[in-house]
Each structure stands twice: as C-alpha cells, then as structure tokens.
Scaffold this motif. Structure first.
Motif, PDB file in Angstrom:
ATOM      1  N   LEU A   1       0.838  -1.198   0.000  1.00 59.38           N
ATOM      2  CA  LEU A   1       0.000   0.000   0.000  1.00 59.38           C
ATOM      3  C   LEU A   1       0.874   1.250   0.000  1.00 59.38           C
ATOM      4  CD1 LEU A   1      -3.081   0.359   0.042  1.00 59.38           C
ATOM      5  CD2 LEU A   1      -2.928   0.638   2.523  1.00 59.38           C
ATOM      6  N   MET A   2       1.971   1.221   0.748  1.00 62.49           N
ATOM      7  CA  MET A   2       2.912   2.351   0.749  1.00 62.49           C
ATOM      8  C   MET A   2       3.427   2.634  -0.657  1.00 62.49           C
ATOM      9  SD  MET A   2       5.369   1.874   4.050  1.00 62.49           S
ATOM     10  CE  MET A   2       4.806   2.187   5.719  1.00 62.49           C
ATOM     11  N   ALA A   3       3.864   1.585  -1.343  1.00 65.60           N
ATOM     12  CA  ALA A   3       4.381   1.760  -2.699  1.00 65.60           C
ATOM     13  C   ALA A   3       3.321   2.377  -3.603  1.00 65.60           C
ATOM     14  CB  ALA A   3       4.851   0.423  -3.249  1.00 65.60           C
ATOM     15  N   GLU A   4       2.086   1.945  -3.420  1.00 73.98           N
ATOM     16  CA  GLU A   4       1.001   2.447  -4.261  1.00 73.98           C
ATOM     17  C   GLU A   4       0.746   3.927  -4.015  1.00 73.98           C
ATOM     18  OE1 GLU A   4      -3.704   1.390  -5.190  1.00 73.98           O
ATOM     19  OE2 GLU A   4      -2.496   0.069  -3.919  1.00 73.98           O
ATOM     20  N   TYR A   5       0.643   4.333  -2.742  1.00 74.74           N
ATOM     21  CA  TYR A   5       0.326   5.743  -2.514  1.00 74.74           C
ATOM     22  C   TYR A   5       1.513   6.655  -2.804  1.00 74.74           C
ATOM     23  CZ  TYR A   5       2.035   5.706   2.466  1.00 74.74           C
ATOM     24  OH  TYR A   5       2.773   5.622   3.635  1.00 74.74           O
ATOM     25  N   LEU A   6       2.732   6.161  -2.650  1.00 77.20           N
ATOM     26  CA  LEU A   6       3.894   6.979  -2.998  1.00 77.20           C
ATOM     27  C   LEU A   6       3.963   7.225  -4.506  1.00 77.20           C
ATOM     28  CD1 LEU A   6       6.603   5.484  -0.614  1.00 77.20           C
ATOM     29  CD2 LEU A   6       5.553   7.756  -0.469  1.00 77.20           C
ATOM     30  N   ARG A   7       3.690   6.199  -5.304  1.00 78.01           N
ATOM     31  CA  ARG A   7       3.693   6.388  -6.757  1.00 78.01           C
ATOM     32  C   ARG A   7       2.616   7.379  -7.177  1.00 78.01           C
ATOM     33  NH1 ARG A   7       4.837   0.656  -6.694  1.00 78.01           N
ATOM     34  NH2 ARG A   7       2.614   0.184  -6.870  1.00 78.01           N
TER      35      ARG A   7
ATOM     36  N   GLY B   1       1.212   9.697  -5.306  1.00 75.69           N
ATOM     37  CA  GLY B   1       1.522  11.028  -4.793  1.00 75.69           C
ATOM     38  C   GLY B   1       2.516  11.760  -5.659  1.00 75.69           C
ATOM     39  N   TYR B   2       3.556  11.056  -6.112  1.00 74.16           N
ATOM     40  CA  TYR B   2       4.564  11.719  -6.928  1.00 74.16           C
ATOM     41  C   TYR B   2       3.962  12.236  -8.231  1.00 74.16           C
ATOM     42  CZ  TYR B   2       9.008  12.833  -9.098  1.00 74.16           C
ATOM     43  OH  TYR B   2      10.037  13.510  -9.691  1.00 74.16           O
ATOM     44  N   GLU B   3       2.984  11.528  -8.747  1.00 70.24           N
ATOM     45  CA  GLU B   3       2.328  11.959  -9.982  1.00 70.24           C
ATOM     46  C   GLU B   3       1.427  13.160  -9.762  1.00 70.24           C
ATOM     47  OE1 GLU B   3       0.297   8.478 -11.232  1.00 70.24           O
ATOM     48  OE2 GLU B   3       2.114   7.420 -11.882  1.00 70.24           O
ATOM     49  N   HIS B   4       1.196  13.528  -8.499  1.00 67.78           N
ATOM     50  CA  HIS B   4       0.281  14.634  -8.186  1.00 67.78           C
ATOM     51  C   HIS B   4       0.964  15.689  -7.309  1.00 67.78           C
ATOM     52  CE1 HIS B   4      -2.456  11.461  -9.542  1.00 67.78           C
ATOM     53  NE2 HIS B   4      -3.303  12.417  -9.834  1.00 67.78           N
ATOM     54  N   ASN B   5       2.204  16.046  -7.663  1.00 63.56           N
ATOM     55  CA  ASN B   5       2.942  17.172  -7.064  1.00 63.56           C
ATOM     56  C   ASN B   5       3.472  16.927  -5.663  1.00 63.56           C
ATOM     57  OD1 ASN B   5       2.213  18.450  -9.416  1.00 63.56           O
ATOM     58  ND2 ASN B   5       1.457  20.312  -8.454  1.00 63.56           N
ATOM     59  N   VAL B   6       3.352  15.724  -5.121  1.00 66.81           N
ATOM     60  CA  VAL B   6       3.918  15.454  -3.799  1.00 66.81           C
ATOM     61  C   VAL B   6       5.426  15.261  -3.969  1.00 66.81           C
ATOM     62  CG1 VAL B   6       3.935  13.939  -1.777  1.00 66.81           C
ATOM     63  CG2 VAL B   6       1.784  14.398  -2.997  1.00 66.81           C
ATOM     64  N   ARG B   7       6.202  16.172  -3.374  1.00 65.86           N
ATOM     65  CA  ARG B   7       7.656  16.123  -3.501  1.00 65.86           C
ATOM     66  C   ARG B   7       8.368  16.039  -2.159  1.00 65.86           C
ATOM     67  NH1 ARG B   7       6.046  15.070  -7.611  1.00 65.86           N
ATOM     68  NH2 ARG B   7       6.625  15.794  -9.714  1.00 65.86           N
ATOM     69  N   HIS B   8       7.633  16.152  -1.063  1.00 70.34           N
ATOM     70  CA  HIS B   8       8.234  16.131   0.261  1.00 70.34           C
ATOM     71  C   HIS B   8       7.414  15.215   1.158  1.00 70.34           C
ATOM     72  CE1 HIS B   8      10.442  19.795  -0.976  1.00 70.34           C
ATOM     73  NE2 HIS B   8       9.296  20.138  -1.515  1.00 70.34           N
ATOM     74  N   LEU B   9       8.094  14.552   2.084  1.00 71.32           N
ATOM     75  CA  LEU B   9       7.429  13.664   3.032  1.00 71.32           C
ATOM     76  C   LEU B   9       7.910  13.973   4.435  1.00 71.32           C
ATOM     77  CD1 LEU B   9       7.822  10.275   1.132  1.00 71.32           C
ATOM     78  CD2 LEU B   9       5.701  11.575   1.387  1.00 71.32           C
ATOM     79  N   ARG B  10       6.995  13.881   5.364  1.00 74.82           N
ATOM     80  CA  ARG B  10       7.335  14.044   6.773  1.00 74.82           C
ATOM     81  C   ARG B  10       6.279  13.292   7.567  1.00 74.82           C
ATOM     82  NH1 ARG B  10      11.947  15.200   9.553  1.00 74.82           N
ATOM     83  NH2 ARG B  10      11.483  16.110  11.570  1.00 74.82           N
ATOM     84  N   GLY B  11       6.616  12.852   8.750  1.00 76.71           N
ATOM     85  CA  GLY B  11       5.594  12.177   9.524  1.00 76.71           C
ATOM     86  C   GLY B  11       6.108  11.548  10.786  1.00 76.71           C
ATOM     87  N   GLU B  12       5.369  10.569  11.256  1.00 80.45           N
ATOM     88  CA  GLU B  12       5.668   9.893  12.509  1.00 80.45           C
ATOM     89  C   GLU B  12       5.564   8.388  12.281  1.00 80.45           C
ATOM     90  OE1 GLU B  12       3.183  11.554  15.660  1.00 80.45           O
ATOM     91  OE2 GLU B  12       2.950  13.363  14.437  1.00 80.45           O
ATOM     92  N   THR B  13       6.562   7.676  12.778  1.00 78.19           N
ATOM     93  CA  THR B  13       6.584   6.230  12.578  1.00 78.19           C
ATOM     94  C   THR B  13       6.471   5.463  13.892  1.00 78.19           C
ATOM     95  OG1 THR B  13       7.855   6.383  10.534  1.00 78.19           O
ATOM     96  CG2 THR B  13       7.938   4.291  11.701  1.00 78.19           C
ATOM     97  N   TYR B  14       7.381   5.705  14.830  1.00 80.14           N
ATOM     98  CA  TYR B  14       7.404   4.954  16.081  1.00 80.14           C
ATOM     99  C   TYR B  14       7.155   3.465  15.806  1.00 80.14           C
ATOM    100  CZ  TYR B  14       6.944   9.688  17.750  1.00 80.14           C
ATOM    101  OH  TYR B  14       7.144  11.032  17.951  1.00 80.14           O
TER     102      TYR B  14
END
Length: 465
Positions: free
Chosen positions: A276-282, A284-297
């Motif tokens: 699912l991560m691979a899917e949303y990252l692909r 997102g990149y096609e729709h102007n997402v160029r930066h990532l930030r967040g929380e993992t723990y």
C-alpha cells in the motif's frame, strides 16, 4: 516554480541511515558493515522525495537522516507571537474565542491561533522571519522556515475573520479557516522575499486549514503539508478522499508535502502495509507530492522502516524483493521463507481483513488511533497460531549466532503482542460464556488463569521494548 534540491553527502549514504533505522533492541538487524559494499548504496541519481524524514524517536531524526531537510515543519505561531512579548503591547493579534479576547498564557503553545485578519499580525510575522533569516546558518540551502499554526484548534472568531472565511466546515468537519490564513501568509511571504528571494516556507494543513483558500491563492513559496493516515488507503472510499484533497492542493500549489502517520508500536499486531505504501507513494509523486514528513514509532520487530525508506527513495522498487532482502539479512536464507510468510500474513490481515472491521468504517481520520482496538474485530485464534508457528520455525532455522540472536529477539517481540492478542480473544470468549453455576465457573477457571499469565507476560515484555 521553486527549484529546491536535496543536498546528499555520497559517503554518508541513505543506505547507512536505513541500516541504522532497523535496530532491534540494540542489535542491528542489517549490520552497517553489510552496507560497506558500494553496490548496495545509492542506486538512483537522487531520491524521489526530498527530506523524507520521520520521527522515529524524536531525537533520532537528524542522526538517522543525513539528507538535509528542505522543508521545515512544526508549530510556529507561538514562536512568532509569544504572549510574553505581545500580550500587553498588541493584544489585538490574539483570537476572539466565544466572544472574548483570548490571551494565551506565556507557556501555552497549543489550542490557540493568532487573528490572521489583524493587520498587525502580518507586521509581527515579517519582523520575526527577517530576524530569523538574518541569522541563517545554511550556506548551501536557501532560508526556510515553518509558518505552521499551533497544534489544536483555537482559531479567531472575530466578525472580520468569520466574514472572510465564511460559515462552512471543511471535509474533515472543522471550521474552514484557510481564507484568512493564506491572505496573511501571502502578504508576509511577499514582504520577506524582498530581502530573501529564495526563502521557502511550509505549513501543516490540518484542523481549519485542511482545504485550500476559496480564491485558490497559495503562495508558490509556501508548501502545504497534508496530514492523513495513508493506511486508510486500504478502504476505497477513504483512499478517494485523500486523493481528492491532494488533487485540490495540486491545482494551487507547485509542490506538496505529505505528513504521514506510519505508526506501528501502538498496534498489536504490528501494522504493516508496504505494498500500500508503494502504491500511494507512486500516486503522490504523480500529483505534485515532492516532500514527506511524519511519525513512525515502529514496532522494532518488523522490516517496515527499512522497506518504507527504500520505497521513498524509489517507489517503483519491488516491495516483495525488499522484504526478502531484509529477512535474509536478518535471519539467513534458510529461516527467511518462514519470516516472509509471517510478515505476509500480517500484511494481509491489515490490508484485506481489517477492511471488513469497524476500524475502517468510521469515516476518514487524520490518524487512526490504536485504541479502541476495533481492528481486532476480525482476529481469530487461527491467526495467532499461524504467527506462532512461523516464528518458531524462524527460531529453529536461523543459522549464524548473529542470526539466532535476531530470531530470538523477534520471538520475544512477538510474544509481547501475542499475549495481548490472547487476552483480547479470551475476553471476547468470556463475554460469550454464560456462567450460572459453580460448575460452569470452575470449568472456565483454567482458561482465566492462563489469560492472567498472558496479561502479566505482556506487561513484562512491554517494558523490554
């Protein structure tokens, strides 16, 4: 547009940072020494997403990520408008809440926002950022700072703000406040750019700022950071909601940042979903997402941080191959197939089975709270038995002393959340058991004793991690 680029030290490669991310109670699952082969280093000219850092333990971020952050995030309003400095001189910059001026305590950093429609608020902000950039120590990257609001609500309700923002809720049910915020931000940025033309700002688009302003005017030097737990992409209607809001921001902002909630340690069983991560990252990149930030723990017994960072470097990477690579490095080629089956079953549980639980049927949420444990609606005794059988195989088949040590640590981590799951299943069984005689009570006593032991074990193991 703004041509921001990552600054990468080729010697301190991201691979080394990834290796550091998969610590298992002090023992590296992928030893850093294994990364000394240059063939395992950077395989692409530049990473796909810039500044893709997560809070692993907050203090770990800089150490684990030698790629310098290009977008600065955080809550900022309390620093720009400190009550200790402006409460008496300029009380008008603080919000009207429920008909009264709210002056925050000097140490209050949450649940209040400035009055963005107050002209003096722009003057104060411009002075703040000019002073900050005058001390800028980044000789390579242009000045950058956060224009984030404080955490929590507390937006101004004065007549002027209400008139500009209109009386409507955004798609997450908060009062729409983007009109006043972006009018203020655009004015501040334009004035700062007169002295620092390459400056870059960002803000976290949550609470009242989740949607773009009605006039669509988002400054090109301001990067919106869209907050959403993208595990929710497992449910089609929630995926479409995130895609809808991202597409709306993409229409008005040249670059977008996603704030992601990759929580793992708070869930039992650990929440994994690398396909699912691979899917949303692909996407997102096609729709102007160029930066990532967040929380993992993360739950340290999973390869999730490793796969996550590799996919952020290259969303087209094969998630199955990454899982196999990690498992073989962790416990050896003989034990790896059992560990792969273990994690594959976990991923199927979270991305297919939980979809049928009430956990994903409560509507979209910024992040998915682990409590109450609605995702356990679909858990069965067979699930727990399967995970235990695979983990016992891993322990039995691990080869070298280092691999055996890691396998034992994985088993210890598993037994911690296994005990939690057994307690849950036992509680559900108890609720379904009718006890009306002494004999029926004595009949369930052995099971109750077993569950008490499991609960005690869960508490003891929780302290280990």
């Amino acid at each position: 547009g703004c041509g921001w680029r990552p600054i990468v030290d080729p010697v301190r490669s991201r691979e080394r940072a990834i290796a550091e991310l998969v610590l298992e109670m002090g023992a590296r699952v992928l030893d850093v020494c294994q990364m000394d082969d240059p063939r395992s280093w950077i395989q692409h000219g530049a990473e796909t997403f810039v500044g893709a850092g997560d809070a692993v333990g907050i203090t770990e971020v800089d150490r684990l990520h030698p790629v310098h952050a290009v977008v600065v995030n955080g809550v900022e309003a309390a620093h720009v408008f400190p009550p200790a400095e402006f409460a008496e001189k300029h009380p008008e910059v603080y919000p009207i809440v429920r008909g009264r001026r709210h002056i925050p305590r000097p140490d209050q950093r949450v649940s209040w926002q400035p009055c963005f429609s107050e002209p003096k608020a722009a003057d104060i902000a411009v002075a703040h950022y000019l002073e900050e950039f005058a001390k800028w120590k980044g000789p390579v990257l242009p000045p950058r700072s956060s224009m984030g609001v404080n955490d929590g609500p507390g937006f101004c309700e004065c007549e002027r703000c209400r008139r500009i923002n209109g009386n409507r809720l955004n798609y997450m049910g908060s009062q729409h406040q983007s009109n006043t915020y972006h009018a203020w931000a655009n004015q501040v940025i334009e004035r700062v750019l007169e002295k620092h033309p390459d400056a870059l700002f960002s803000f976290i688009a949550y609470y009242g700022l989740m949607e773009p302003p009605d006039d669509g005017k988002v400054h090109p030097h301001l990067v919106p950071n869209i907050t959403f737990d993208r595990y929710q992409w497992a449910a089609r209607e929630l995926r479409e909601k995130d895609q809808w809001i991202t597409a709306r921001w993409a229409e008005v902002a040249p670059q977008i940042q996603w704030y992601v909630y990759n929580y793992g340690a708070t869930y039992a069983p650990p929440r994994v979903y690398w396909h699912l991560m691979a899917e949303y990252l692909r996407w997102g990149y096609e729709h102007n997402v160029r930066h990532l930030r967040g929380e993992t723990y993360p739950a340290w017994s999973t390869p999730k941080p490793y796969i996550m960072q590799k996919l952020r470097w290259n969303p087209d990477a094969d998630a199955d191959a990454l899982l196999e690579e990690w498992c073989e490095a962790a416990v050896g080629k003989t034990a790896a197939p059992s560990l792969i089956r273990f994690y594959a079953h976990l991923e199927e549980f979270w991305t297919a089975r939980v979809r049928e639980s009430s956990f994903l049927k409560r509507g979209a949420s910024v992040y998915m709270a682990a409590v109450p444990q609605f995702y356990l609606d679909v858990l069965t005794d067979d699930d727990v038995a399967f995970w235990r059988a695979r983990m016992e195989e891993v322990v039995a088949q691990a080869g070298t002393p280092a691999e055996q040590k890691r396998a034992a640590q994985f088993m210890q981590a598993f037994e911690g959340w296994e005990a939690v799951l057994l307690c849950f299943l036992g509680d559900q069984g108890a609720l379904a058991t009718h006890v009306d005689t002494k004999q029926s009570a004595l009949k369930i006593l052995p099971r109750a004793t077993e569950l008490f032991g499991a609960k005690t074990k869960a508490h003891v193991l929780a302290k280990t991690f």
